[in-house]
Scaffold this motif. Structure first.
Motif, PDB file in Angstrom:
ATOM      1  N   TYR B 187     -10.076  -0.324  -8.489  1.00  0.00           N
ATOM      2  CA  TYR B 187      -9.249   0.216  -7.209  1.00  0.00           C
ATOM      3  C   TYR B 187     -10.023  -0.483  -5.831  1.00  0.00           C
ATOM      4  O   TYR B 187      -9.310  -0.979  -4.768  1.00  0.00           O
ATOM      5  N   CYS B 200      -6.565  -3.632  -4.127  1.00  0.00           N
ATOM      6  CA  CYS B 200      -5.551  -2.353  -3.948  1.00  0.00           C
ATOM      7  C   CYS B 200      -5.786  -1.676  -2.771  1.00  0.00           C
ATOM      8  O   CYS B 200      -4.827  -1.145  -2.139  1.00  0.00           O
ATOM      9  N   SER B 201      -7.146  -1.618  -2.331  1.00  0.00           N
ATOM     10  CA  SER B 201      -7.518  -0.483  -1.096  1.00  0.00           C
ATOM     11  C   SER B 201      -6.789  -1.212   0.209  1.00  0.00           C
ATOM     12  O   SER B 201      -6.924  -0.658   1.106  1.00  0.00           O
ATOM     13  N   HIS B 204      -3.627   0.519  -0.046  1.00  0.00           N
ATOM     14  CA  HIS B 204      -3.756   2.084  -0.258  1.00  0.00           C
ATOM     15  C   HIS B 204      -4.986   2.683   0.248  1.00  0.00           C
ATOM     16  O   HIS B 204      -5.399   3.967   0.129  1.00  0.00           O
ATOM     17  N   PRO B 208      -8.755   7.101  -1.338  1.00  0.00           N
ATOM     18  CA  PRO B 208      -7.363   7.376  -1.770  1.00  0.00           C
ATOM     19  C   PRO B 208      -6.762   8.733  -1.549  1.00  0.00           C
ATOM     20  O   PRO B 208      -5.660   9.012  -1.651  1.00  0.00           O
ATOM     21  N   GLY B 212      -2.535   5.522   3.292  1.00  0.00           N
ATOM     22  CA  GLY B 212      -2.478   4.077   3.445  1.00  0.00           C
ATOM     23  C   GLY B 212      -1.462   3.444   4.422  1.00  0.00           C
ATOM     24  O   GLY B 212      -0.627   4.183   4.825  1.00  0.00           O
ATOM     25  N   MET B 224      -2.916   8.168  -2.467  1.00  0.00           N
ATOM     26  CA  MET B 224      -2.711   7.789  -3.827  1.00  0.00           C
ATOM     27  C   MET B 224      -3.460   8.673  -4.947  1.00  0.00           C
ATOM     28  O   MET B 224      -2.874   9.011  -6.003  1.00  0.00           O
ATOM     29  N   ARG B 232       2.630  11.806  -6.707  1.00  0.00           N
ATOM     30  CA  ARG B 232       2.170  10.717  -7.345  1.00  0.00           C
ATOM     31  C   ARG B 232       2.365  10.897  -8.868  1.00  0.00           C
ATOM     32  O   ARG B 232       2.146  12.073  -9.440  1.00  0.00           O
TER      33      ARG B 232
END
Lengths: 152, 270
Positions: B187, B200-201, B204, B208, B212, B224, B232
């Motif tokens: 992630y 990914c961050s 997002h 998490p 985002g 997320m 989710r």
């Protein structure tokens, strides 16, 4: 009773001259095209633009928006239906078309002459941190997802 | 004058007229007579002002008072607008003028009342026509939209919270135990495949549990973490679709089943 009616009238009696583009109602299209950005109203581009876009979703403005072929075919139909030159294009479609050359196939709403004409804004407006990009309509038009672009 | 300024003037004028008319209507009783007279003159002034505005407005702008026609040259303004103006303005003017007369000659009162009453019905019709012209489509669109939303909501209601079976299926496919720690590393990992989206961050967010933002479109992405977002990981097809795209975008390759399972495990424990 008449008095209440009259008061009610006063409340609704402001001429509504909002600019309107019919939003997507098809649930599949709304979900698939409303994931990374708001689901843009099809009336902002002609059918040939949507066709071209749907033919290459793997390279969608540098992003990957691939869809299963049957989904893509369905969405393509929905978009063509309400495209600027489609049967449901409405007044917004007409405005877009009237400023589009026949040999033009824009992929960006934000590059159509009709958009540019309405958006001669100071650079500082585009640089606002919550705007990020010109295509982030919602940053400036709170009701953009409903297709209402009233200028205020 | 620019059309924008003209519309603003028109709106202000419309508010003044509508307000004056309503006040005059609800203060028609004897005990509020002074207010009634005042608002009657107000309406009269507003109507006179309207004629003046028509003179200073541009020739094709919204302040113009066109002669009503039966034909509609599309694209163009709906001819009903001209008709409404042609009926409403004289009717209200007549109401206000007979009011001035009735103030001095009480026998004119009945006539004044009748005209004012008719005026109200014209105003109501005017409101309905405007609602029909401008809002009809929007109301229809709203209703079909709401119906579609309700249908979608009802269908997906039973599966509202994150579905552990989705991660489990990836684990089974990988034939390995899944690890939240490896998921977290993925992630947060920084990659080089994409200039815009290193991680990914990037979209997002590193946390998490926070909302985002898509780094390119500016659109908000709901948190997320399953604990922060009840919607989710409820639909295996959607999860797989996003893995296909987002892994390709960030890593420049597909994620393995183990990576997907790890990723979900991490976010479901968060």
């Amino acid at each position: 009773m008449m008095k209440k009616l009259a008061l009610l009238l006063c409340l609704v009696a402001s001429p509504a001259l909002a600019d309107f583009a019919p939003p997507i109602t098809d649930p599949l299209t709304k979900a698939a095209c409303g994931e990374c950005h708001m689901a843009f109203q099809p009336a902002f581009l002609p059918a040939r633009s949507w066709d071209k876009m749907m033919a290459n979703l793997a390279d969608h403005f540098g992003d990957n928006a691939t869809l299963a072929p049957d989904k893509a075919a369905h969405i393509r139909k929905v978009l063509a239906e309400s495209a600027a030159d489609g049967p449901q294009g409405g007044r917004m479609g007409h405005k877009i078309l009237s400023r589009l050359r026949a040999d033009e196939t824009p992929l960006r709403i934000t590059e159509t002459a009709a958009f540019l004409r309405k958006h001669r804004l100071p650079e500082s407006e585009w640089k606002r941190p919550d705007v990020v990009t010109k295509s982030n309509c919602v940053a400036c038009h709170k009701t953009a997802e409903k297709g209402i672009y009233e200028d205020d | 004058m620019s059309p924008r300024v003209e519309f603003t003037l028109l709106r202000l004028w419309h508010a003044a007229l509508a307000g004056g008319f309503v006040v005059a209507y609800v203060t028609a009783d004897e005990d509020t007579y002074a207010m009634h007279v005042f608002s009657g003159y107000w309406v009269l002034c507003a109507l006179t002002l309207r004629l003046a505005l028509a003179l200073i407005g541009s020739s094709s702008g919204p302040l113009r008072l066109p002669r009503p026609k039966f034909t509609w040259a599309k694209p163009g303004r709906n001819p009903l607008f001209a008709w409404m103006a042609a009926l409403l303005l004289p009717a209200l003017a007549l109401g206000a003028l007979t009011g001035v007369i009735a103030d001095g000659v009480p026998v004119a009162e009945d006539l004044h009342e009748a005209i004012a009453e008719a005026g109200l019905w014209l105003v109501i019709a005017h409101g309905l026509i405007i609602a029909w012209i401008f809002q009809g489509r929007r109301i229809r669109e709203f209703l079909t939209g709401a119906a579609a939303l309700l249908a979608v909501g009802l269908i997906s209601l039973p599966a509202w919270a994150a579905d552990p079976a989705i991660a489990a299926a990836y684990g089974k496919e990988a034939g390995e135990t899944l690890s939240a720690a490896r998921g977290e590393a993925l992630y947060l990992s920084k990659n080089t495949a994409s200039a815009d989206f290193a991680s990914c961050s990037t979209c997002h967010t590193p946390d998490p549990r926070a909302a985002g933002r898509h780094a390119k479109t500016g659109r908000v992405i709901e948190p997320m973490a399953a604990s922060a977002n009840a919607k989710r990981f409820t639909d295996a097809a959607k999860v797989e679709e996003r893995f296909t795209r987002d892994c390709q975008t960030v890593l420049g390759r597909a994620c393995t089943a183990r990576e997907k399972g790890d990723y979900l495990t991490f976010l479901m424990m968060k």
